[in-house]
Design an enzyme around this catalytic site. Structure first.
Site, PDB file in Angstrom:
ATOM      1  CE  LYS B  91      -4.276  -1.784   0.165  1.00 14.12           C
ATOM      2  NZ  LYS B  91      -5.153  -1.367  -1.223  1.00 14.12           N
ATOM      3  CD  GLU B 113     -10.235   3.780   0.548  1.00 11.04           C
ATOM      4  OE1 GLU B 113      -9.868   5.283   0.453  1.00 11.04           O
ATOM      5  OE2 GLU B 113      -9.376   2.958   0.066  1.00 11.04           O
ATOM      6  CB  SER B 381       0.154  -7.739  -1.236  1.00 12.19           C
ATOM      7  OG  SER B 381      -0.874  -8.823  -0.495  1.00 12.19           O
TER       8      SER B 381
END
Lengths: 266, 399
Positions: B91, B113, B381
């Site tokens: 991210k 969010e 990830s």
């Protein structure tokens, strides 16, 4: 001729402004919506905006979010909303009804079916909050075919180029969002609305309704002086929410009358 | 075939678009223009590359999970170690890219969010790094199940707002962030966490995440002398997946496999796998995508053990890749993800995020059916530290 146009023509001749209340279909119950629509008309409403409940009402503040949740819990749907309009039309053939909501329930039904059903039951316009003109080509085609007015929102952030684009597509009236925020927000700035309206009038021949954040008679009066119609949503929905079951129709009639009187003073 | 999406209006074939309320349309249009302006700007690119190298710690390595592969007796599993990035997930790549853009646009307030909390942590991190005010919206349900990440965000100076409406998960956090943006549109940059939402987000987030696939293409040649037979990544909104898939789209022989959250099983209806379940196409959060909904077009609640995958929609580019058969999409159930989580912990000493465990689980499912000379590249990830509470609860352990 379309009921919306007839209504605005009549109001213009009488030098009056339109009162356009909003309620959510199915709130507080399925059975109450038609009586509430009649109560609004008796209180002096000129056009009714009927909210189609959606699970994810991104443009709405807490009051209308809760109405949407109550309505869905009561089993309300787009199909049910259309049936409510059919029921209302049995005893009221003249008051325009505009459906207001989000695009996905219509996408799920299909735009052609939606537009045809609207025409059959006597809906006059459709306002799809999350379908800007850029994404409304298909919707527009079907609504046009069935003579349902596509109502578009304009906002304080809307550029002049976009105002001109919307002017070409819009029918019925144009809904100016009076503040940057969600429905029912508390930051309405009258002078900002006053400044924006001439820019809108330069391009838009249709009547202009103004809404979002109009919570009392005084504000309604001030807004009415600037435009052709005043949209009142969260304040009405809040009244429905806070009323005892036996009192809701009387309370709504009374509130609508107050708003009517204020607008007529403008 | 040449693949070039989205078009100028942000459409990936029939998907994508800008389905937003009017107040935000000028904001996304401004964002599009500014992004296109800076995307190829040498200074912007240099700063992004610098941050990725010195702040994030890129390139992330690729690791041969040899003991795990041997235990399965088939294809060799390689892991792209996005879990080793600063803040522990992919991210951060996107959060940095968007923060650099926000800085150039003069925005001092950022909102986000978050589901699992990894995007929230990444946003809180870059906000601290660049001196911006940060508000993170998080479903109240997720605030509970991802408590460590909530604390991390607060330590980093962000305000975390629990969202009590709807299903109290990621989609409701998105709704609330959009409501904030509409009210603060001029001062605020919305750092959107996945490759979905209104144009230009699906394109922009993809571009910022493509560093994953671009590095992989070089690293795989170094490690095994060729590209993998398949690239496997988990898909919620799909940002880590599109980041590793996109550079491989034109590499014909590489299978691309997206793994959705099967929850209790796709047949049960309690899942978060709109592509695998062939959900009806619909409109939510600014884009047209495969979307989990009932027959009336109301969005239905999703189920996944993994908060980061617990979302009813998916990015528009994955919808297109499914339709044109360039990528395949499958679902992995909660229990299969947990089994993969355990296997990686014990065989390799790596604790994966529950999201990434879905991708790993699918690799473990197909590896035994393939020869030992075959190569699977799994995008790991994120790391699993944030999932300690969830996993402990499943195992009946009180921490």
């Amino acid at each position: 001729m379309n009921r919306i146009q007839t209504t605005f023509d009549r109001l213009q001749q009488a030098k009056r402004k339109a009162l356009i209340p909003f309620i959510t279909a199915g709130d507080p119950s399925q059975q109450m919506t038609v009586p509430l629509m009649h109560a609004l008309v008796e209180g002096g409403a000129d056009i009714l905006e009927l909210g189609v409940p959606f699970s994810d009402p991104m443009a709405d503040g807490p009051t209308i979010q809760r109405a949407s949740e109550r309505a869905l819990k009561n089993g309300m749907s787009l199909r049910g909303t259309l049936e409510i309009v059919a029921e209302f039309r049995k005893t009221n053939p003249q008051t325009p009804v505009v459906l207001m909501g989000y695009g996905n329930p219509i996408e799920a039904m299909g735009w052609e079916t939606f537009a045809r059903r609207c025409a059959e039951v006597g809906v006059d316009g459709a306002l799809t909050v999350d379908f800007p003109p850029e994404e409304s080509h298909e919707a527009f085609e079907h609504l046009q075919r069935h003579d349902i007015a596509p109502i578009f929102l304009l906002a304080p952030t809307t550029t002049e180029v976009r105002i001109a684009q919307v002017a070409k597509l819009a029918r019925g009236y144009v809904y100016y969002v009076s503040l940057k925020g969600v429905t029912g927000a508390g930051n309405l700035d009258l002078s900002a609305v006053e400044q924006k309206l001439p820019q809108l009038r330069k391009h838009i021949r249709l009547p202009i309704g103004v809404g979002f954040g109009i919570r009392d008679a005084e504000t309604a009066q001030a807004i009415a002086a600037l435009c052709d119609g005043v949209v009142i949503g969260s304040r009405i929905v809040q009244e429905i929410e806070s009323s005892e079951a036996g009192q809701v129709l009387d309370n709504i009639r009374k509130l609508t009358k107050e708003m009517r009187a204020a607008i007529d003073r403008a | 075939m040449s693949y070039s999406y989205p078009d100028e209006q942000g459409h990936f074939g029939p998907y994508g678009g800008i389905y937003m309320a009017e107040t935000l349309i000028p904001a996304v249009e401004e964002l599009r223009q500014q992004y296109l302006r800076f995307r190829d700007d040498p200074d912007f690119k240099a700063e992004f590359a610098y941050e990725l190298k010195h702040y994030v710690g890129r390139p992330s390595p690729i690791y041969h999970a040899k003991r795990l592969s041997d235990s399965l007796g088939g294809a060799q599993i390689y892991l792209k170690r996005e879990d080793l990035n600063h803040t522990g997930a992919h991210k951060i790549n996107n959060a940095i890219g968007q923060a650099l853009l926000a800085k150039r646009m003069g925005k001092k307030r950022v909102i986000a969010e978050t589901g699992a909390g990894m995007h929230g942590v990444a946003t809180a991190t870059v906000a601290a790094r660049f001196g911006m005010e940060c508000i993170v919206y998080m479903g109240a349900e997720d605030v509970q199940r991802q408590a460590p990440n909530v604390f991390r965000m607060k330590l980093l100076g962000a305000k975390v707002v629990p969202v009590e409406s709807g299903s109290r998960t990621l989609k409701d956090a998105c709704n609330e962030a959009i409501r904030d943006w509409v009210a603060n549109v001029e001062s605020t940059f919305y750092i959107f966490g996945t490759a979905a939402g209104p144009h230009p987000y699906p394109m922009m987030v993809r571009d910022f995440q493509c560093v994953i696939g671009e590095e992989s293409k070089v690293q795989m040649v170094d490690m095994v002398g060729r590209q993998p037979d398949a690239v496997i990544a988990c898909v919620g909104g799909g940002s880590n997946a599109i980041g590793i898939f996109h550079p491989y789209i034109d590499v014909q022989d590489v299978r691309l496999i997206g793994v959705e959250a099967g929850g209790h099983g796709v047949a049960s209806g309690r899942h978060a796998a709109p592509l695998t379940a062939n959900a009806k196409v619909g409109v939510l959060h600014g884009n047209k995508v495969y979307l989990m909904q009932d027959e009336n077009g109301q969005i239905i609640e999703t189920h996944s053990i993994s908060a980061g995958l617990d979302y009813p929609g998916v990015g528009p580019e994955h919808c297109l890749l499914k339709d044109i058969h360039r990528a395949e999409y499958v679902a992995i159930n909660d229990d299969e993800a947990i089994a993969a989580f355990d296997a990686l912990c014990r065989n390799e000493g790596i604790i994966p995020a529950l999201e990434s465990s879905h991708a790993l689980a699918h690799a473990m499912k197909i590896a035994p059916t393939m020869g030992k000379d075959k190569v699977l590249l799994v995008n790991l990830s994120g790391r699993g530290d944030k999932d300690m509470n969830t996993v402990a609860k499943i195992k009946g352990i009180t921490l």
